[in-house]
Design a protein around this motif. Structure first.
Motif, PDB file in Angstrom:
ATOM      1  N   LEU A 169      50.754  46.632  45.909  1.00 35.88           N
ATOM      2  CA  LEU A 169      50.568  45.642  46.982  1.00 35.88           C
ATOM      3  C   LEU A 169      49.157  45.079  46.931  1.00 35.88           C
ATOM      4  O   LEU A 169      48.960  43.857  46.994  1.00 35.88           O
ATOM      5  N   LYS A 170      48.167  45.953  46.818  1.00 32.27           N
ATOM      6  CA  LYS A 170      46.776  45.490  46.768  1.00 32.27           C
ATOM      7  C   LYS A 170      46.551  44.564  45.577  1.00 32.27           C
ATOM      8  O   LYS A 170      45.866  43.539  45.681  1.00 32.27           O
ATOM      9  N   SER A 171      47.104  44.910  44.431  1.00 27.50           N
ATOM     10  CA  SER A 171      46.933  44.095  43.229  1.00 27.50           C
ATOM     11  C   SER A 171      47.516  42.699  43.424  1.00 27.50           C
ATOM     12  O   SER A 171      46.896  41.690  43.050  1.00 27.50           O
ATOM     13  N   ASP A 172      48.683  42.613  44.055  1.00 26.61           N
ATOM     14  CA  ASP A 172      49.309  41.312  44.281  1.00 26.61           C
ATOM     15  C   ASP A 172      48.552  40.506  45.341  1.00 26.61           C
ATOM     16  O   ASP A 172      48.467  39.275  45.252  1.00 26.61           O
ATOM     17  N   VAL A 173      48.013  41.192  46.340  1.00 26.09           N
ATOM     18  CA  VAL A 173      47.192  40.495  47.338  1.00 26.09           C
ATOM     19  C   VAL A 173      45.958  39.904  46.664  1.00 26.09           C
ATOM     20  O   VAL A 173      45.591  38.744  46.911  1.00 26.09           O
ATOM     21  N   ALA A 174      45.323  40.678  45.792  1.00 24.86           N
ATOM     22  CA  ALA A 174      44.147  40.184  45.075  1.00 24.86           C
ATOM     23  C   ALA A 174      44.496  38.963  44.239  1.00 24.86           C
ATOM     24  O   ALA A 174      43.765  37.956  44.245  1.00 24.86           O
ATOM     25  N   ASP A 175      45.617  39.019  43.512  1.00 22.81           N
ATOM     26  CA  ASP A 175      46.037  37.866  42.698  1.00 22.81           C
ATOM     27  C   ASP A 175      46.246  36.633  43.573  1.00 22.81           C
ATOM     28  O   ASP A 175      45.833  35.518  43.206  1.00 22.81           O
ATOM     29  N   ALA A 176      46.894  36.818  44.719  1.00 25.41           N
ATOM     30  CA  ALA A 176      47.211  35.683  45.589  1.00 25.41           C
ATOM     31  C   ALA A 176      45.951  35.073  46.200  1.00 25.41           C
ATOM     32  O   ALA A 176      45.808  33.849  46.283  1.00 25.41           O
ATOM     33  N   VAL A 177      45.018  35.930  46.640  1.00 21.84           N
ATOM     34  CA  VAL A 177      43.784  35.426  47.248  1.00 21.84           C
ATOM     35  C   VAL A 177      42.941  34.681  46.213  1.00 21.84           C
ATOM     36  O   VAL A 177      42.407  33.599  46.480  1.00 21.84           O
ATOM     37  N   ILE A 178      42.823  35.251  45.022  1.00 18.88           N
ATOM     38  CA  ILE A 178      42.044  34.606  43.959  1.00 18.88           C
ATOM     39  C   ILE A 178      42.656  33.253  43.593  1.00 18.88           C
ATOM     40  O   ILE A 178      41.943  32.255  43.435  1.00 18.88           O
ATOM     41  N   ALA A 179      43.982  33.196  43.489  1.00 13.11           N
ATOM     42  CA  ALA A 179      44.649  31.933  43.159  1.00 13.11           C
ATOM     43  C   ALA A 179      44.461  30.908  44.274  1.00 13.11           C
ATOM     44  O   ALA A 179      44.328  29.702  44.013  1.00 13.11           O
ATOM     45  N   LEU A 180      44.436  31.370  45.519  1.00 10.79           N
ATOM     46  CA  LEU A 180      44.257  30.467  46.658  1.00 10.79           C
ATOM     47  C   LEU A 180      42.855  29.868  46.676  1.00 10.79           C
ATOM     48  O   LEU A 180      42.676  28.670  46.955  1.00 10.79           O
ATOM     49  N   LEU A 181      41.850  30.690  46.370  1.00 11.34           N
ATOM     50  CA  LEU A 181      40.456  30.240  46.513  1.00 11.34           C
ATOM     51  C   LEU A 181      39.898  29.578  45.258  1.00 11.34           C
ATOM     52  O   LEU A 181      38.889  28.865  45.344  1.00 11.34           O
ATOM     53  N   GLU A 182      40.520  29.782  44.103  1.00 10.85           N
ATOM     54  CA  GLU A 182      39.968  29.237  42.855  1.00 10.85           C
ATOM     55  C   GLU A 182      39.763  27.725  42.905  1.00 10.85           C
ATOM     56  O   GLU A 182      38.673  27.237  42.573  1.00 10.85           O
ATOM     57  N   PRO A 183      40.754  26.922  43.315  1.00 15.41           N
ATOM     58  CA  PRO A 183      40.516  25.469  43.345  1.00 15.41           C
ATOM     59  C   PRO A 183      39.474  25.046  44.367  1.00 15.41           C
ATOM     60  O   PRO A 183      38.747  24.074  44.154  1.00 15.41           O
ATOM     61  N   ILE A 184      39.369  25.787  45.469  1.00  9.20           N
ATOM     62  CA  ILE A 184      38.349  25.467  46.476  1.00  9.20           C
ATOM     63  C   ILE A 184      36.959  25.717  45.902  1.00  9.20           C
ATOM     64  O   ILE A 184      36.048  24.888  46.035  1.00  9.20           O
ATOM     65  N   GLN A 185      36.785  26.867  45.257  1.00 10.88           N
ATOM     66  CA  GLN A 185      35.500  27.187  44.655  1.00 10.88           C
ATOM     67  C   GLN A 185      35.137  26.179  43.564  1.00 10.88           C
ATOM     68  O   GLN A 185      33.984  25.746  43.465  1.00 10.88           O
ATOM     69  N   ARG A 186      36.112  25.799  42.753  1.00 18.13           N
ATOM     70  CA  ARG A 186      35.836  24.843  41.669  1.00 18.13           C
ATOM     71  C   ARG A 186      35.375  23.503  42.243  1.00 18.13           C
ATOM     72  O   ARG A 186      34.389  22.924  41.772  1.00 18.13           O
ATOM     73  N   ARG A 187      36.091  23.005  43.249  1.00 19.20           N
ATOM     74  CA  ARG A 187      35.702  21.717  43.846  1.00 19.20           C
ATOM     75  C   ARG A 187      34.348  21.826  44.544  1.00 19.20           C
ATOM     76  O   ARG A 187      33.549  20.876  44.521  1.00 19.20           O
ATOM     77  N   TYR A 188      34.089  22.967  45.166  1.00 16.56           N
ATOM     78  CA  TYR A 188      32.803  23.143  45.855  1.00 16.56           C
ATOM     79  C   TYR A 188      31.641  23.000  44.878  1.00 16.56           C
ATOM     80  O   TYR A 188      30.651  22.302  45.168  1.00 16.56           O
ATOM     81  N   TYR A 189      31.720  23.644  43.742  1.00 14.69           N
ATOM     82  CA  TYR A 189      30.616  23.607  42.780  1.00 14.69           C
ATOM     83  C   TYR A 189      30.519  22.273  42.047  1.00 14.69           C
ATOM     84  O   TYR A 189      29.509  21.993  41.401  1.00 14.69           O
ATOM     85  N   GLU A 190      31.531  21.436  42.176  1.00 18.02           N
ATOM     86  CA  GLU A 190      31.464  20.088  41.606  1.00 18.02           C
ATOM     87  C   GLU A 190      30.742  19.112  42.537  1.00 18.02           C
ATOM     88  O   GLU A 190      30.283  18.060  42.099  1.00 18.02           O
TER      89      GLU A 190
END
Length: 346
Positions: free
Chosen positions: A265-286
């Motif tokens: 469960l923890k592993s899948d939560v980590a995958d989901a959170v990382i996938a959710l935040l990745e595009p936000i972080q990428r756009r932020y640093y742009e």
């Protein structure tokens, strides 16, 4: 009157996942209706602060709002301190507020009381009321812990209208159906917050993927090994299920049936959170500082039209001058904005 919503984000610490799920994402999804979003930097002055850190956090909050999808061409996005109408209406509303009602506010009871407490901590709920009433807001999305502030805003607006006529729009609080409260991963009994004493259980929006995964894999769970959704008896596991559910748009009780162990469960939560935040972080640093500043200035100019009109209505109703009075004569030489001259030889 059409529905108008407002959300303010205080730059007292880095934004975290609870801010995104509970406030930012619903704001982005609701941009089809008139929406006001502001960085509440004036509210950050109610407690001791570092000026440079405040400036950096203000820029960071604004950048993350843009990166998360707040569209400055559809939504009014601005920095609170860029709009003088906030502080002007704040004072005018103080003239309708009572000491007792602001003294009872929960944040003052929790943070204030000592001789060194800033007066602004006592009066900032009235500033919050001004934030809302400036824009003729009809709905204020808030968590349960903020409902008291909206009730004060309603009381002040109703009282003002009783005394002076129908001048202010009376708003109502609305509560998000999901993710209204995301718990700290290290302490499921506590709310995940950007100013928590320990950050071990807080998922910040700009945490790198490896940091996010480490925090989630170390999340506090519960006695036993069965994965079930039971917030009362299994708050740790239920919090993880809530996170996964809100990240993937599924029901937590249904998700629970897919797991035999906490680790998976923890592993899948980590995958989901990382996938959710990745595009936000990428756009932020742009985003550049110029991009962020341009959006804030554009938003302040748009916000000033309605805000200034509200202040003028309030001043007229209270018996103040309808328009600023100027003599048309030039200012005395000693107060004109002229550059100083170097002293001549003695």
């Amino acid at each position: 009157m059409s529905t108008r919503r407002i959300s303010g984000f205080k730059p007292t610490g880095p934004l975290q996942l609870g801010n995104y799920l509970g406030a930012i994402r619903p704001t982005v999804q609701g941009q089809d209706r008139p929406t006001v979003v502001f960085v509440a930097d004036l509210h950050a002055l109610t407690v001791p602060h570092d000026p440079e850190r405040l400036r950096e956090l203000t820029r960071q909050v604004a950048g993350l709002l843009l990166a998360a999808g707040v569209d400055p061409d559809r939504t009014v996005l601005y920095r609170q301190s860029d709009l003088p109408a906030h502080t002007e209406l704040h004072y005018l509303l103080e003239c309708a507020a009572g000491y007792g009602e602001v003294h009872r506010m929960i944040q003052f009871k929790e943070k204030g009381g000592g001789s060194g407490t800033r007066l602004s901590l006592l009066t900032y709920p009235v500033l919050m009321a001004a934030d809302i009433l400036l824009h003729d807001i009809t709905e204020v999305p808030v968590g349960r812990d903020q409902r008291q502030h909206v009730e004060l805003t309603r009381d002040l607006a109703l009282r003002f209208n009783e005394r002076h006529g129908p001048v202010l729009t009376v708003p109502q609080a609305v509560h998000p159906q999901v993710a209204a409260r995301v718990a700290d991963l290290a302490d499921p009994a506590a709310k995940m917050g950007k100013t928590n004493a320990s950050t071990n259980g807080v998922l910040f929006l700009l945490d790198p993927p490896d940091v996010l995964r480490r925090k989630i894999m170390r999340a506090v769970t519960d006695a036993g090994t069965e994965v079930t959704y039971d917030p009362e008896r299994k708050p740790g596991v239920s919090n993880l299920l809530d996170l996964l559910a809100t990240c993937t748009a599924r029901e937590p009780s249904q998700i629970a049936t897919n797991y035999q162990s906490y680790g998976q469960l923890k592993s899948d939560v980590a995958d989901a959170v990382i996938a959710l935040l990745e595009p936000i972080q990428r756009r932020y640093y742009e985003l550049t500082d110029a991009d962020i500043e341009q959006s804030l200035v554009q938003g302040a100019e748009a916000a000033a039209v309605r805000a200034d009109a509200t202040v003028l209505r309030v001043k007229e109703a209270m018996g103040l001058a309808k328009k600023p009075v100027t003599s048309g004569r030039p200012a005395p030489a000693d107060i004109r904005a002229t550059p100083p001259t170097a002293p001549g030889p003695r």
